[in-house]
Design a protein around this motif. Structure first.
Motif, short mmCIF file in Angstrom:
data_model
loop_
_atom_site.label_atom_id
_atom_site.label_comp_id
_atom_site.label_asym_id
_atom_site.label_seq_id
_atom_site.Cartn_x
_atom_site.Cartn_y
_atom_site.Cartn_z
N LEU A 161 -3.65 0.57 -11.51
CA LEU A 161 -2.81 -0.60 -11.31
C LEU A 161 -2.60 -0.90 -9.83
N ALA A 162 -2.58 0.15 -9.00
CA ALA A 162 -2.47 -0.07 -7.55
C ALA A 162 -3.67 -0.86 -7.05
N SER A 163 -4.86 -0.52 -7.54
CA SER A 163 -6.06 -1.26 -7.15
C SER A 163 -6.03 -2.68 -7.69
N ILE A 164 -5.50 -2.86 -8.89
CA ILE A 164 -5.40 -4.21 -9.46
C ILE A 164 -4.46 -5.07 -8.63
N ASN A 165 -3.36 -4.49 -8.16
CA ASN A 165 -2.42 -5.24 -7.32
C ASN A 165 -3.12 -5.81 -6.09
N LEU A 166 -3.98 -4.99 -5.48
CA LEU A 166 -4.72 -5.47 -4.31
C LEU A 166 -5.80 -6.47 -4.70
N SER A 167 -6.37 -6.32 -5.90
CA SER A 167 -7.39 -7.25 -6.37
C SER A 167 -6.80 -8.64 -6.62
N VAL A 168 -5.61 -8.67 -7.22
CA VAL A 168 -4.94 -9.95 -7.48
C VAL A 168 -4.66 -10.66 -6.16
N ARG A 169 -4.24 -9.91 -5.16
CA ARG A 169 -3.99 -10.49 -3.85
C ARG A 169 -5.27 -11.06 -3.24
N THR A 170 -6.38 -10.32 -3.42
CA THR A 170 -7.67 -10.77 -2.88
C THR A 170 -8.13 -12.05 -3.58
N ILE A 171 -7.92 -12.12 -4.89
CA ILE A 171 -8.28 -13.33 -5.63
C ILE A 171 -7.50 -14.53 -5.11
N ALA A 172 -6.22 -14.31 -4.80
CA ALA A 172 -5.39 -15.39 -4.26
C ALA A 172 -5.90 -15.81 -2.88
N ILE A 173 -6.31 -14.83 -2.06
CA ILE A 173 -6.83 -15.14 -0.73
C ILE A 173 -8.08 -16.02 -0.83
N TRP A 174 -8.90 -15.75 -1.84
CA TRP A 174 -10.13 -16.52 -2.05
C TRP A 174 -9.89 -17.78 -2.88
N SER A 175 -8.64 -18.16 -3.06
CA SER A 175 -8.28 -19.39 -3.82
C SER A 175 -8.90 -19.38 -5.21
N TYR A 183 -14.60 6.39 -7.40
CA TYR A 183 -14.70 4.98 -7.80
C TYR A 183 -13.53 4.19 -7.20
N SER A 184 -12.33 4.79 -7.21
CA SER A 184 -11.15 4.13 -6.64
C SER A 184 -11.36 3.84 -5.15
N MET A 185 -11.93 4.80 -4.43
CA MET A 185 -12.17 4.60 -3.00
C MET A 185 -13.17 3.47 -2.76
N CYS A 186 -14.24 3.44 -3.55
CA CYS A 186 -15.24 2.37 -3.42
C CYS A 186 -14.63 1.02 -3.79
N PHE A 187 -13.82 1.00 -4.83
CA PHE A 187 -13.14 -0.21 -5.28
C PHE A 187 -12.25 -0.76 -4.16
N ASP A 188 -11.43 0.10 -3.59
CA ASP A 188 -10.53 -0.32 -2.52
C ASP A 188 -11.31 -0.83 -1.30
N PHE A 189 -12.47 -0.21 -1.03
CA PHE A 189 -13.29 -0.65 0.10
C PHE A 189 -13.86 -2.05 -0.13
N GLY A 195 -3.62 -4.76 4.19
CA GLY A 195 -4.81 -4.31 3.48
C GLY A 195 -5.46 -3.13 4.17
N LEU A 196 -5.50 -3.16 5.50
CA LEU A 196 -6.10 -2.08 6.27
C LEU A 196 -5.27 -0.80 6.14
N ALA A 201 -4.74 5.22 1.16
CA ALA A 201 -5.31 5.54 -0.14
C ALA A 201 -6.62 6.31 0.01
N PHE A 202 -7.43 5.93 1.01
CA PHE A 202 -8.71 6.59 1.21
C PHE A 202 -8.51 8.06 1.59
N VAL A 203 -7.63 8.32 2.55
CA VAL A 203 -7.39 9.69 3.00
C VAL A 203 -6.86 10.56 1.85
N SER A 204 -5.87 10.03 1.11
CA SER A 204 -5.28 10.82 0.01
C SER A 204 -6.30 11.06 -1.10
#
Length: 265
Positions: free
Chosen positions: A99-113, A165-171, A205-206, A212-215
């Motif tokens: 769900l943490a990754s989804i939260n960032l995905s939803v934000r990215t979708i909004a950024i891309w209109s 997979y989570s790390m690649c997704f976040d990247f 985002g950075l 997330a990547f380090v953990s």
């Protein structure tokens, strides 16, 4: 050389695991309570409820319930069904990471209109992510008199694959956001400085990706080493907490920014 699979070492690791989980529960409960004003703002209508907040609330509360479940498993004085409790803890904890990754995905979708191709790409990645999260029970836990619930086996292969997979997704999410926020602005050739919102979205985002990547890297290394059943999963909880806290803060910052009436893109 330490024999990580010896009974004495495993018993010591169990005590470390117990104290570590209590410390992490205290950390997350503190973070949870200092951010309850956001829930109150949504409940009272000061902050408008939007459907993406479903993922925000689900992630926060699932992780809280998972941590409480771990505390119950470690502290209960009477025998309980440890396998069922840890099955819930594992599913809820992994779901919080997803769900943490989804939260960032939803934000990215909004950024891309709400670009159709970006939505399709992220939805496919999310489906792949959750196909790993919902693989089933990857831990075996039993009741030990005088100790409580103890983990005796963990399937580190699937768990490690999920975190990688989570790390690649976040990247991927970070790259999509950075391209839209920074590279597109640069290519436009305009001399106008990026807005405060653009700078906030990029920096958030950075920061999220780095934490997330380090953990996740630390958790993955311990799972690959597979020293014993306890050490293999001891850093999974910190990784889930780090991802959830940072993703939740990103959501709150953006929502509060929009509510304040500050400049929008």
């Amino acid at each position: 050389m330490v024999d990580w699979k010896s009974g004495e070492v495993i018993q010591m690791d169990s005590m470390i695991f117990l104290k570590f989980m209590h410390a992490l529960l205290g950390l997350y409960v503190w973070e949870f309570f200092i951010s309850l004003d956001f829930e109150w703002a949504v409940m009272t209508g000061k902050t408008r409820f939007r459907w993406p907040l479903i993922f925000y609330f689900a992630g926060r509360y699932l992780l809280l319930f998972a941590l409480i479940g771990i505390a119950v498993a470690l502290d209960t004085p009477s025998e309980i069904n440890c396998q069922a409790l840890y099955a819930f803890n594992q599913l809820a904890g992994n779901a919080a990471v997803g769900l943490a990754s989804i939260n960032l995905s939803v934000r990215t979708i909004a950024i891309w209109s709400q670009n159709t191709w970006v939505i399709i790409l992220l939805v496919l990645i999310i489906i792949g992510h959750w196909s790993l999260i919902l693989q089933g029970i990857l831990l075996t836990a039993v009741w030990l008199p005088g100790v409580g619930c103890a983990i005796t086996y963990s399937d580190t292969t699937i768990l490690a694959a999920t975190f990688i997979y989570s790390m690649c997704f976040d990247f991927v999410v970070l790259c999509l956001s950075a391209y839209k926020l920074v590279w597109t602005h640069t290519r436009s050739g305009t001399s106008i400085a990026p807005s405060r919102l653009v700078r906030m979205l990029f920096s958030d985002g950075l920061i999220y990706f780095f934490i997330a990547f380090v953990s996740n890297v630390i958790a993955t290394i311990m799972m690959v080493l597979n020293l014993n059943a306890i050490m293999s999963v001891i850093f999974n909880v910190p990784a889930a907490i780090a991802s959830t806290i940072v993703a939740s803060r990103v959501v709150r910052r953006l929502t509060n920014f929009q509510r304040s009436g500050a400049e929008m893109m």
